[in-house]
Design an enzyme around this catalytic site. Sequence first.
Site, short mmCIF file in Angstrom:
data_model
loop_
_atom_site.label_atom_id
_atom_site.label_comp_id
_atom_site.label_asym_id
_atom_site.label_seq_id
_atom_site.Cartn_x
_atom_site.Cartn_y
_atom_site.Cartn_z
N ASP A 166 -1.18 -10.36 7.04
CA ASP A 166 -2.46 -10.90 7.47
C ASP A 166 -2.80 -12.15 6.65
O ASP A 166 -2.34 -12.30 5.52
CB ASP A 166 -3.56 -9.86 7.28
CG ASP A 166 -3.40 -8.66 8.21
OD1 ASP A 166 -2.81 -8.83 9.29
OD2 ASP A 166 -3.85 -7.57 7.84
N TYR A 192 2.96 -2.11 -1.63
CA TYR A 192 1.77 -2.96 -1.62
C TYR A 192 0.89 -2.63 -2.81
O TYR A 192 0.79 -1.47 -3.23
CB TYR A 192 0.94 -2.73 -0.35
CG TYR A 192 1.61 -3.14 0.93
CD1 TYR A 192 1.44 -4.42 1.45
CD2 TYR A 192 2.38 -2.24 1.65
CE1 TYR A 192 2.05 -4.80 2.64
CE2 TYR A 192 2.99 -2.61 2.85
CZ TYR A 192 2.81 -3.89 3.34
OH TYR A 192 3.41 -4.25 4.52
N ASP A 202 -10.98 -4.81 6.92
CA ASP A 202 -10.70 -5.62 5.75
C ASP A 202 -11.84 -6.60 5.52
O ASP A 202 -12.82 -6.64 6.29
CB ASP A 202 -9.34 -6.33 5.84
CG ASP A 202 -9.27 -7.37 6.95
OD1 ASP A 202 -10.32 -7.77 7.48
OD2 ASP A 202 -8.15 -7.80 7.29
N ARG A 213 -4.75 -1.37 5.73
CA ARG A 213 -6.15 -1.43 6.16
C ARG A 213 -6.60 -0.09 6.73
O ARG A 213 -7.73 0.36 6.49
CB ARG A 213 -6.34 -2.52 7.21
CG ARG A 213 -6.34 -3.91 6.66
CD ARG A 213 -6.62 -4.91 7.76
NE ARG A 213 -5.50 -5.04 8.68
CZ ARG A 213 -5.62 -5.33 9.98
NH1 ARG A 213 -6.82 -5.47 10.51
NH2 ARG A 213 -4.56 -5.47 10.74
#
Length: 306
Positions: free
Chosen positions: A45, A73, A87, A186
């Site tokens: 993203d 992550y 988000d 997310r």
Amino acid sequence: MPDTSAAPSGILLVDKPGGITSHDVVARARRALNTRKIGHAGTLDPMATGLLILGVGPATRLLTYIVGLDKTYEATIRLGVSTDSDDADGVETARAGADALGAVAPRRIAAAVADLTGAISQVPSTVSAIKVGGRRAYDLARAGEEVQLKARDVTVSRFEVLAVCPVDGAIDLDVVVDCSSGTYIRALARDLGAELGVGGHLTALRRTRIGAFDVADAVTEITPHAVGQLRSAADVAAAVLGALPVTADEARDLRHGKRLVGAAARLDGALTPTPAAIDPDGRLVGIVERRGGDLKSAMNVAEDAS
């Protein structure tokens, strides 16, 4: 390393900055390396930073084998505030009261995190690139249309809370997540907040690993000199799929579409069922697979591009 005097071919690890799309990174690489044939394995993203793997030239064909690798992550989850995109780029849709937020004790956080670890069923975020009836979910959502995405099975092998930081009207969690391809961090933030009854969204996301590839080895700027940072198709294919050494005659036969008769037993003990055939000069011939008792190419690479 690839031959930099020829058209560029190889795999480039890039540390994507925040605020730009993965497509923007590809566009920059096309200009810097003076080639149109560039693709990437796994979108990030615009808000996210970290490892983006680019395939350049004929090596783009290897992206098929990279995109499904597991990933790591680092993220910050804000508990107590929900957004329409799950988000920080979205619009706030709900905010928990002080009493609800005050009831979020460490043991409750730990229990909720445990419930979201392992093999789980996850509904992707509505604002995502998943196609519904041929259109991207985020396009439908932004057009005000109702979006219903199907749950998918994913694996979160590690979901660890590194720090808990109270902020004004919310609680920030710094976390690290190891997960299968297709996992939405997310959505983890959203679901963690929902389970705790306060809502949640992601405020920071950084991808640090894809398979055996680490962001520490990535370039931070894409310039014409990045061609010198390209990893050869042979090295990358061997790292991802395992290497199967072949003779010069076998390499020629595979490149011509012939089978290696009776050679399937050489896959016994291989890293994967589809290893990379590497010729005596260290060049990638292609990806091979078992066909009965024989071996044949599932994908060939041009001799001058490996």
